[in-house]
Scaffold this motif. Sequence first.
Motif, short mmCIF file in Angstrom:
data_model
loop_
_atom_site.label_atom_id
_atom_site.label_comp_id
_atom_site.label_asym_id
_atom_site.label_seq_id
_atom_site.Cartn_x
_atom_site.Cartn_y
_atom_site.Cartn_z
N ALA B 330 7.84 -3.95 -2.39
CA ALA B 330 8.26 -3.05 -1.31
C ALA B 330 7.38 -1.82 -1.08
O ALA B 330 7.83 -0.89 -0.44
CB ALA B 330 9.67 -2.57 -1.59
N SER B 331 6.15 -1.81 -1.55
CA SER B 331 5.45 -0.53 -1.42
C SER B 331 4.59 -0.42 -0.17
O SER B 331 4.04 0.65 0.09
CB SER B 331 4.58 -0.29 -2.64
N SER B 332 4.43 -1.48 0.58
CA SER B 332 3.68 -1.33 1.84
C SER B 332 4.33 -2.23 2.88
O SER B 332 5.24 -3.00 2.57
CB SER B 332 2.21 -1.73 1.66
N ASP B 333 3.85 -2.12 4.12
CA ASP B 333 4.53 -2.88 5.17
C ASP B 333 4.09 -4.34 5.24
O ASP B 333 4.47 -5.06 6.16
CB ASP B 333 4.41 -2.18 6.53
N SER B 334 3.27 -4.77 4.27
CA SER B 334 3.02 -6.21 4.23
C SER B 334 3.71 -6.86 3.03
O SER B 334 3.48 -8.02 2.72
CB SER B 334 1.51 -6.50 4.19
N THR B 335 4.56 -6.09 2.36
CA THR B 335 5.23 -6.63 1.18
C THR B 335 6.49 -7.42 1.56
O THR B 335 6.98 -7.32 2.68
CB THR B 335 5.62 -5.50 0.21
N ARG B 336 6.99 -8.17 0.59
CA ARG B 336 8.07 -9.13 0.89
C ARG B 336 9.35 -8.48 1.42
O ARG B 336 9.91 -8.93 2.42
CB ARG B 336 8.41 -9.91 -0.39
N LEU B 337 9.82 -7.49 0.70
CA LEU B 337 11.09 -6.89 1.14
C LEU B 337 10.95 -6.18 2.47
O LEU B 337 11.84 -6.22 3.32
CB LEU B 337 11.62 -5.94 0.06
N ASP B 389 13.81 -16.08 -4.06
CA ASP B 389 12.61 -16.79 -3.60
C ASP B 389 11.41 -16.47 -4.50
O ASP B 389 10.63 -17.35 -4.87
CB ASP B 389 12.34 -16.37 -2.15
N LEU B 390 11.31 -15.19 -4.85
CA LEU B 390 10.21 -14.77 -5.72
C LEU B 390 10.33 -15.39 -7.11
O LEU B 390 9.34 -15.78 -7.72
CB LEU B 390 10.21 -13.24 -5.82
N LEU B 391 11.56 -15.48 -7.58
CA LEU B 391 11.77 -16.04 -8.92
C LEU B 391 11.69 -17.57 -8.92
O LEU B 391 11.53 -18.18 -9.97
CB LEU B 391 13.14 -15.62 -9.45
N GLY B 392 11.79 -18.18 -7.73
CA GLY B 392 11.83 -19.63 -7.67
C GLY B 392 10.68 -20.24 -6.91
O GLY B 392 9.58 -20.41 -7.46
N ALA B 393 10.91 -20.51 -5.65
CA ALA B 393 9.96 -21.32 -4.87
C ALA B 393 8.62 -20.63 -4.60
O ALA B 393 7.59 -21.29 -4.50
CB ALA B 393 10.62 -21.72 -3.55
N HIS B 394 8.65 -19.33 -4.44
CA HIS B 394 7.42 -18.64 -4.03
C HIS B 394 7.08 -17.49 -4.96
O HIS B 394 7.35 -16.32 -4.65
CB HIS B 394 7.55 -18.13 -2.59
N THR B 397 1.74 -14.13 -5.64
CA THR B 397 0.40 -14.72 -5.44
C THR B 397 -0.68 -13.77 -5.95
O THR B 397 -0.44 -12.56 -6.13
CB THR B 397 0.13 -14.98 -3.95
N GLN B 398 -1.88 -14.32 -6.12
CA GLN B 398 -3.01 -13.49 -6.55
C GLN B 398 -3.31 -12.42 -5.50
O GLN B 398 -3.64 -11.27 -5.84
CB GLN B 398 -4.24 -14.39 -6.77
N THR B 399 -3.19 -12.77 -4.22
CA THR B 399 -3.47 -11.80 -3.14
C THR B 399 -2.49 -10.63 -3.23
O THR B 399 -2.88 -9.47 -3.09
CB THR B 399 -3.33 -12.49 -1.77
N GLU B 400 -1.22 -10.95 -3.44
CA GLU B 400 -0.21 -9.88 -3.56
C GLU B 400 -0.51 -8.98 -4.76
O GLU B 400 -0.42 -7.75 -4.67
CB GLU B 400 1.19 -10.48 -3.72
#
Lengths: 501, 489
Positions: B330-337, B389-394, B397-400
């Motif tokens: 959640a720290s930037s506007d491209s993050t998951r949350l 989702d983060l804990l399971g399917a997705h 990533t290295q980019t994140e």
Amino acid sequence: MRGSRALAVTLGVTLLFALLVVALPSWAAKPKRGNVPQLLVVSRPWPKLVSVRLLIGGGALADPPGQEGLTALGWSVALRGAGSRDRQALSQAFDALGVQPGLGVDKLGTTLYADVASENLEKCLELLADVVLHPRFESAQVDNVREEMIADIEHLHDDDAGLAVDAIGRYLYRGTLLGRPTGGTKASLQTLTTASLSAWHSKQIGASNVHIGLSGAIDRPAAEALVHKLLGDFPTGPALKPPPSKADDSGRRLLLIDKPRRAQAQVVLALSTVPANHRDALPLLLVNAVLGGPFTSRLNREIRELRGWSYGAWSSLSGAPNLSTWAMGFAPNARDASAAIDLAVQILEELRKDGISTAELRFAKDYLIGAHRLGLETADRELAERMRATELGLDDDEVDTFEKRIEAIDHKTVQRVLRERLRHDNLVATVVGSAKTLRDKLTASAAAFAVEVLERNGLPEQTAQKGLTPAQRPATAVDAPAAATEDDDGAKGVEEEPDEP
Amino acid sequence: MTDHRWYWAALLTCWLQTGWTTSATAGETTMPTLELQAKERQKTLTDHGVTGVQWLDATAFGPAGVERWKLANGLQILLAPDPASPVVAVHTWVRVGSADETPGKTGLAHLLEHTMFKSTTTRPAGTFDRALEQHGASANAATWFDWTMYHEVVPPSQVGMVFELEADRLQHLDLSAQAVRSELEVVRNERREEIDDDPDSLVVETLWNAAFGKEVYGHPVIGTAVDLAGLQVGDVVEFYRTRYVPENTAIVVTGGFDPTAVLGEAVKWYGAVPARTGPKRLDKPSNSKPLATCTLTIDAGSSRLAVAWRTVPLGHADHPALALLAEVLASSDSTRLYRQLVEQSRVASSVSASQSDLRLGGLFEIYTTLRPGKTAADAETLLLTVLADLLGAHPVTQTELDAARNRLKTQQLRELASADGRADVLGRTWASDLDLGLHQRWWLAIDQATPADLQNAAIKWLKNEGRTVLRADPPAQTSLSRRKKGRAG
């Protein structure tokens, strides 16, 4: 032979091009590009970080009446897609560099800023150049940002201190361009479209309207080379000058914004005074240092230290090219609010009447000079100071000559400035708190304010719009109020121009 | 008073002879050089009859490393010079915070911090601040769960003056009834203004209380309104006498100063503080079970949702991975949350996540402010889906991870740019009972972290059991939120 034919072809093409240019209608003529804005550089070798600041003139003051929030919306949307990158691609590109670009829009200008590790500077500047010069203004992003800005307007009501500060500017300058909200209103934001943003953007990016600042681990030659390479394609265009503005000098008045369940009251009192480039502005800074600047100032001592009425008590002077706002604030329990306001006004009145002592003046000089030196510790802070001076239209050597000019101010001048420039008859206040607890006491206050009450969730502009005289209605391009001419004898370079936002 | 003129002349000579073995442009100083430098300094001090100060260790940090010294009374001095800096930051860190308070006496550490700016038995009220302000400086302070700190940034010539003032209030604070009561009133005003009237602060206070219960980190640093009303002058006197002792205190000095001369000043001003032993600090985290869910009615225009897990203290091997995970989420506007809650579903207007830096146990927190008309329950399902989702399917990533790492590094550079920021980093580490090498080790761990490290930390610490969810809605929406939750459940 081949040479002659080539020459003939070249001449022919040139002639054809010249004819085309002459024949083009005037609307097709575009400003010449290839201009580099003015560059400020402040170097420090460690740490390996560079701060980038792009200062764009105009600011919210230049938003046309009815289109409040245009500048804030425009630059916010520019950060949501530029050049070849859409919203997600641009965001990820900044992210990959560890950069979180920031945006600050105020009345006078906009600052786009970013801190970046020096090895990523060039890539960061490429992205920022796209944001400033080639925003995409996609309609979906306009809608998104507009919705977020409307939510921000709602959220302001949850922040009492922020609400009181926001309201004081709008109340003090109600009916003028300065009295409009920087982030717009729900109604004004609804009028803004992709087309209005494109038109607005072309005026913003004139090379003379933009200043670039780089600070930190970069020297001037390297900075110049990078800026010429990446930010050297601005169109010609003038600096946007802030339109003149004037406070609503209709006597002491107080706006009470009702928050029925609040225990404390957020109080801000303010008045309008001389511009930042006026000869009396620096003496006013000295006065402020005695009145409410540092912890040992009169205001903090009386309200916090002696009575324990508020966690803090402060005063400040915020400059602008054609006027400045002097303000003081504190947050007492609602039961103490009226007494605290009376006391603050009394402190101001006594200061005007009796002046400051020579010992207080010496202290104020030492404090301001010392704070100025300490404030230039990091490259970023020094750059911020220098760019602030640029934004306010101050002299180029403002930062370097500050100490000398403070030292040169004499006691007599300070006493005169106190009397002439802090016109407490027009003191304006905003109070956020419980109207039930506060209203009667404030109405009966010794400071004699005319009290207006806004219901919960009311916005200051609603008061500013209703039942006012024509002179107090929001200014238009035709009836913009004139600058305060009676005080401008000491101002340098203040131009009174028709309002052409 | 001792005549120190001989002493200064000697120290100046020694400094000119030894100099610094690094410069701002030369980059970070190596460990062997730092140790050699410190040992040389120790010898210089001894040669000139300065006793009562002993070098402990040296660590690479900032532009020229940090040296740790100890006075005979137990007080520690941390010196991190930067020859290029035009200022000096002086911090006083005390290893006592709200976690050291006893039940019914919450707010004591913070009240004492306020009172430290009143008078001493040797100086009237206002003298402390005035002396600093005459040089353009100002003093301030902060109280946290694990520590209390006081900080000033001054011109290099004024370090001795700051030591004199700080040493005075460490020994001679005036804790008269009048001084304490007047400041207690200020603190009660502060609490009402900054907590009770601020919906976001109320959410934080309620969440921490739900996560930690009444122990250690569960009660507010500023104190509860009830406890503040009951605090007595004697409580403050006792807290000051037993907790503000040299062995609990470190003076952190960063910026443009001569370390040898500053050590001489430290001996001069702090050497006379009597050695005392304070009570042993808590060494175990709270054992209370966190609440799974709680609700709060806030006087605000929109709802908030807060979710937290009790995690690890600063210094734990998983701490860097959790800090990176907060960035990823959640720290930037491209993050998951952010993408899910703010941009796609448009339920929230902001979201943030963080891993706290605490001594006995941490908290991983997520806060979100909802758009007007949306309830906390609206956001809860979405937020938990992103986590699942983060804990399971997705997984991460290295980019994140790279982006998160780069953002943290930029923040670090920004923090280290100022003398005050550097003193803050050193002080926090020291006050958390950690060695100063932690700073380097933590950043090494950040550099070396892999997506799998983050994933493992998430699986280990962000479990469903042990999670605390706080739903905070305005009065009009509380009933709506409860109904929606009821239907969902």
